[in-house]
Design a protein around this motif. Structure first.
Motif, short mmCIF file in Angstrom:
data_model
loop_
_atom_site.label_atom_id
_atom_site.label_comp_id
_atom_site.label_asym_id
_atom_site.label_seq_id
_atom_site.Cartn_x
_atom_site.Cartn_y
_atom_site.Cartn_z
N VAL A 40 2.12 7.22 -6.72
CA VAL A 40 1.34 7.82 -6.91
C VAL A 40 1.86 9.42 -6.89
N HIS A 74 -7.12 7.02 -2.95
CA HIS A 74 -7.04 7.95 -1.94
C HIS A 74 -5.57 8.95 -2.23
N GLU A 75 -4.72 8.32 -2.80
CA GLU A 75 -3.38 9.30 -2.62
C GLU A 75 -3.49 10.16 -3.76
N ALA A 76 -4.37 9.66 -4.94
CA ALA A 76 -4.33 10.37 -6.18
C ALA A 76 -5.70 11.55 -6.19
N ARG A 77 -6.49 11.34 -5.16
CA ARG A 77 -7.79 12.24 -5.09
C ARG A 77 -8.60 11.67 -6.06
N ARG A 78 -8.22 11.22 -7.37
CA ARG A 78 -8.97 10.63 -8.46
C ARG A 78 -7.87 9.68 -9.29
N ALA A 79 -8.23 8.72 -9.88
CA ALA A 79 -7.31 7.85 -10.45
C ALA A 79 -8.34 7.29 -11.85
N GLU A 80 -7.49 7.32 -13.16
CA GLU A 80 -8.18 6.60 -14.26
C GLU A 80 -7.83 5.36 -14.43
N GLN A 106 2.67 12.29 -9.80
CA GLN A 106 1.74 13.50 -9.69
C GLN A 106 2.83 14.69 -9.59
N ARG A 125 -2.39 17.67 -6.58
CA ARG A 125 -2.42 18.09 -5.33
C ARG A 125 -1.63 19.26 -5.22
N VAL A 137 0.90 -1.31 0.03
CA VAL A 137 -0.08 -0.08 -0.13
C VAL A 137 0.64 1.33 -0.13
N TRP A 162 -13.18 7.59 -14.43
CA TRP A 162 -12.29 8.13 -13.58
C TRP A 162 -12.91 7.60 -12.29
N LEU A 174 2.58 1.68 -3.34
CA LEU A 174 1.56 2.51 -4.38
C LEU A 174 1.33 3.92 -4.18
N GLY A 233 -3.62 10.27 -15.76
CA GLY A 233 -4.69 9.50 -15.43
C GLY A 233 -4.71 9.64 -13.69
N LEU A 234 -4.34 10.80 -13.13
CA LEU A 234 -4.30 11.17 -11.66
C LEU A 234 -5.12 12.45 -11.48
N GLY A 235 -5.27 12.80 -10.19
CA GLY A 235 -5.74 13.96 -9.88
C GLY A 235 -4.36 14.68 -9.47
N ALA A 292 -5.79 2.51 -2.15
CA ALA A 292 -4.74 3.25 -1.85
C ALA A 292 -4.38 4.30 -2.85
N ILE A 293 -4.47 3.85 -4.15
CA ILE A 293 -3.89 4.39 -5.18
C ILE A 293 -4.97 5.73 -5.22
#
Lengths: 225, 114
Positions: free
Chosen positions: A26, B35-41, A30, A103, A19, B83, A22, A99-101, B32-33
């Motif tokens: 991420v 949560h860390e990324a806020r959103r993931a594709e 980012q 921060r 966990v 997403w 991963l 493919g990510l948000g 986990a991904i």
């Protein structure tokens, strides 16, 4: 990764470690640290001629000179706000492409707030001190350097390092702030090329440090899979 | 009247509080991904977790049915993108799972068993 359900009482240490790996991946994906530093380096280097040509200098018969750095006041507030907006947009676009948000918002907001603080402090100083000349102790001059554009760039980078949990950026920012605070960006370095050059050299050094940081982070960035 | 031998309280063992939906390596990885990324594709999850599209879809369906994630489908240009975001229940479930795992590790270490 297998799709089997892990039996209760299996290996929680391994699961927790996966966990964390991963989440770390991420955070690395980012990041766009090199781009943020590049934008800040460009803004710093482009600001030098604005300070140079926007500075009004009046030298008195006794050899002392009075100066007003109007160029800093006119150039830096909009330049920094645009820079933070550009950095935020770049981060969001890059993260979305992967493919990510993103921060980056707390960093951009901190940068904008510090820019407003610096502008207010410099405007207040420009209005007050010409009619109330004061000789400040060196501790106040360090604080002045901290709220100058070159100092607030470093303060905001500390926030970016925190939200990205980026130890390399934290170390870089520590070094950058040490340089920015050690250099007399507010009273000028003593050079043989005149008062304008006295102010330009510290800015050039700050800009080059940011540029070198951008190159370093660009070389070590994680390529998307 | 019978007298039962006093043993370890099974309800008190951290493993008993584990949620089977979350306590699964792939699903835990997804949570986990995201949560860390806020959103993931979808594509990012598939690459990072090294899964087939079908396999990932099944896990996402389980998490969505449990109300732990929200799946949004849309387009960027002509390209369809899916997403995934965590719901508040998903964040809470992930935090609880991690807490339970840490408790389990602590329990294993204090009991001296591997």
């Amino acid at each position: 990764m297998t799709t089997e359900s892990m039996p209760a009482g299996g290996d929680p240490r391994r699961l927790l470690s996966e966990v964390r790996d991963l989440a770390r991946g991420v955070r690395r994906d980012q990041r766009l640290t090199w781009a943020a530093l590049l934008v800040l380096a460009v803004v710093t280097l482009v600001g030098i001629p604005f300070d140079w040509f926007g500075m009004s200098v009046r030298c008195l018969p006794d050899g002392s000179c009075e100066f007003a750095r109007r160029g800093v006041l006119f150039y830096w507030p909009p330049a920094l706000l645009l820079a933070y907006a550009a950095i935020a947009v770049s981060y969001v676009r890059a993260a979305r492409a992967r493919g990510l948000g993103a921060r980056v918002l707390p960093y951009a907001v901190t940068g904008a707030v510090l820019t407003v603080l610096f502008t207010a402090a410099w405007v207040a100083a420009a209005l007050y001190f010409p009619s109330h000349p004061v000789r400040f102790p060196s501790s106040v001059l360090v604080l002045d350097r901290l709220i100058a554009p070159w100092g607030i760039i470093g303060l905001a980078l500390l926030v970016l390092a925190r939200i990205e949990r980026n130890v390399a950026l934290l170390l870089f920012t520590g070094g950058y702030l040490a340089v920015a605070l050690a250099l007399p960006t507010n009273v000028g370095l003593s050079t043989p090329w005149g008062i304008r050059a006295d102010f330009a050299v510290p800015q050039l050094i700050c800009g080059l440090v940011l540029l070198l940081g951008a190159l370093g982070f660009a070389r070590t960035r994680r390529r998307p899979r | 009247m019978t007298t039962e031998a006093a043993g370890p309280d099974p309800a008190g063992h951290p493993a008993n509080g584990l949620d089977e939906v979350v306590h699964q390596r792939v699903r835990l990885g997804i949570l986990a991904i995201v949560h860390e990324a806020r959103r993931a594709e979808f594509g990012y999850l598939r690459t990072e977790l090294d899964l087939t599209a079908g396999n990932l879809s099944k896990h996402l369906s389980v998490l969505e049915a449990a109300g732990l994630i929200k799946v949004e489908k849309g387009y960027e240009g002509r390209r369809g993108r899916t997403w995934i975001t965590l719901t508040p229940a998903g964040s809470a479930a992930l935090a609880e799972e991690i807490k339970r795992l840490k408790l389990l590790i602590g329990k294993v270490e204090t009991s001296g068993h591997p």
